[in-house]
Design an enzyme around this catalytic site. Structure first.
Site, PDB file in Angstrom:
ATOM      1  N   PRO A   1       0.765  -1.066  -0.043  1.00 47.95           N
ATOM      2  CA  PRO A   1      -0.002  -0.071  -0.155  1.00 47.95           C
ATOM      3  C   PRO A   1       1.131   1.228   0.013  1.00 47.95           C
ATOM      4  O   PRO A   1       1.800   1.496   0.818  1.00 47.95           O
ATOM      5  CB  PRO A   1      -0.832  -0.099   1.357  1.00 47.95           C
ATOM      6  CG  PRO A   1      -0.578  -1.517   1.705  1.00 47.95           C
ATOM      7  CD  PRO A   1       0.670  -1.928   1.100  1.00 47.95           C
ATOM      8  N   GLU A   2       0.342   2.136  -0.962  1.00 45.82           N
ATOM      9  CA  GLU A   2       1.186   3.569  -1.071  1.00 45.82           C
ATOM     10  C   GLU A   2       0.043   4.527  -0.767  1.00 45.82           C
ATOM     11  O   GLU A   2      -1.135   4.078  -0.468  1.00 45.82           O
ATOM     12  CB  GLU A   2       1.983   3.701  -2.135  1.00 45.82           C
ATOM     13  CG  GLU A   2       3.064   2.398  -2.548  1.00 45.82           C
ATOM     14  CD  GLU A   2       3.752   2.545  -3.698  1.00 45.82           C
ATOM     15  OE1 GLU A   2       4.006   3.796  -4.198  1.00 45.82           O
ATOM     16  OE2 GLU A   2       4.255   1.577  -4.228  1.00 45.82           O
TER      17      GLU A   2
END
Length: 273
Positions: free
Chosen positions: A2-3
């Site tokens: 996840p960014e």
DNA sequence: CGGGGTTCCTGGCCGC
DNA sequence: TGCGGCCAGGAACCCC
């Protein structure tokens, strides 16, 4: 992994599910990365915000308390995910859960334990140095080509390393760093960027992040939203994970190597030194 | 204090 | 089928 677009997608889903809820019980895995999670018990969730890749749950004490307001900070790491379920989780990879006043449970699942769940006094990020020193949000109007150039110019480390450091700009990870550098025609190992290339990089970082957000984030392996869904942006990647395949701009083969312990992919022609 | 190296973690995949 | 080896990698942490 996840960014910013993935974390923001999670925030938008989880916020209406938990806002306003009192936390009546809590549990955490013994690892120090999760141990303070039960300190959220006895508070009401005032809202869910985000800085970079960090989720911030505002916590108001249910009764007057010397501790005052607190904050639950959640970092999803690589394999972390948040869910809201009717009962307590029965899952080998649960790392923390919080029972809400209506009996539902907010819980954090993280196979590899690279994530974190930390309860701190509200706004006190001393125990999370990357959050404490986090750079500006990518869509903050105060972030301009000029200020971004100045932030990049403070050291001679490689541009890829600087993007991943979260200092010049918040929320960038390996995927969107490679994508934005490819679109910008900038070699990931470049050490000094002039004002024009800096501004171009900022433009493409914003575009790549914005498009990923529009497509619900990128799911390569583990990333899931609280409703169990996957992102759709993985079908739109031009560079990340495409080493050995033809560049979509010039047709030459993309190459990769490790830069500062990160697998990095780029086009040797479009992103020449 | 910037920069470099180390560590945390386990599933998935590959070759034998 | 089993298993060793390797890879994925964000951020804390330690040391110079």
């Amino acid at each position: 992994m996840p960014e910013l677009p993935e974390v923001e997608t999670v925030r938008r889903q989880i916020q209406p599910l938990v806002s306003g809820m009192a936390i009546l019980d809590g549990w955490s895995h013994p690892s120090a990365k999760f141990a303070s999670a039960p300190d959220a018990v006895g508070h009401r969730i005032s809202g869910v915000s985000r800085r970079g890749k960090y989720l911030l749950f505002g916590l108001e004490p249910l009764a007057p308390s010397p501790g005052g307001r607190r904050e639950l900070v959640v970092h999803l790491g690589m394999t972390g995910a948040l869910f809201v379920d009717p009962g307590p989780p029965d899952d080998d990879y649960s790392r923390a859960w919080w029972m809400l006043e209506d009996g539902r449970h907010l819980w954090f699942r993280d196979v590899r334990r690279f994530g974190r769940t930390v309860v701190v006094p509200w706004g006190d990020h001393r125990s999370l140095p990357t959050l404490r020193d986090l750079g500006p949000e990518p869509f903050d109007p105060a972030l301009t080509g000029a200020t971004f150039h100045r932030a990049l110019a403070t050291s001679s480390r490689r541009v890829k390393t600087k993007l991943l450091s979260q200092r010049p700009i918040a929320g960038i990870g390996n995927i969107y760093a490679d994508e934005a550098l490819w679109r910008s025609g900038i070699h990931p190992g470049a050490r000094r960027l002039g004002p024009e290339r800096s501004e171009r990089l900022l433009v493409h970082l914003r575009a790549v992040l914005g498009e990923a957000l529009d497509h619900g984030g990128t799911t390569l392996r583990d990333y899931r939203t609280p409703d169990g869904g996957s992102g759709r942006n993985q079908h739109r990647l031009d560079c990340y994970g495409r080493s050995g395949q033809p560049c979509r701009s010039c047709g030459d083969l993309l190459t990769s190597r490790s830069i500062d312990q990160r697998t990095t992919t780029w086009c040797p022609t479009c992103q020449a030194r």
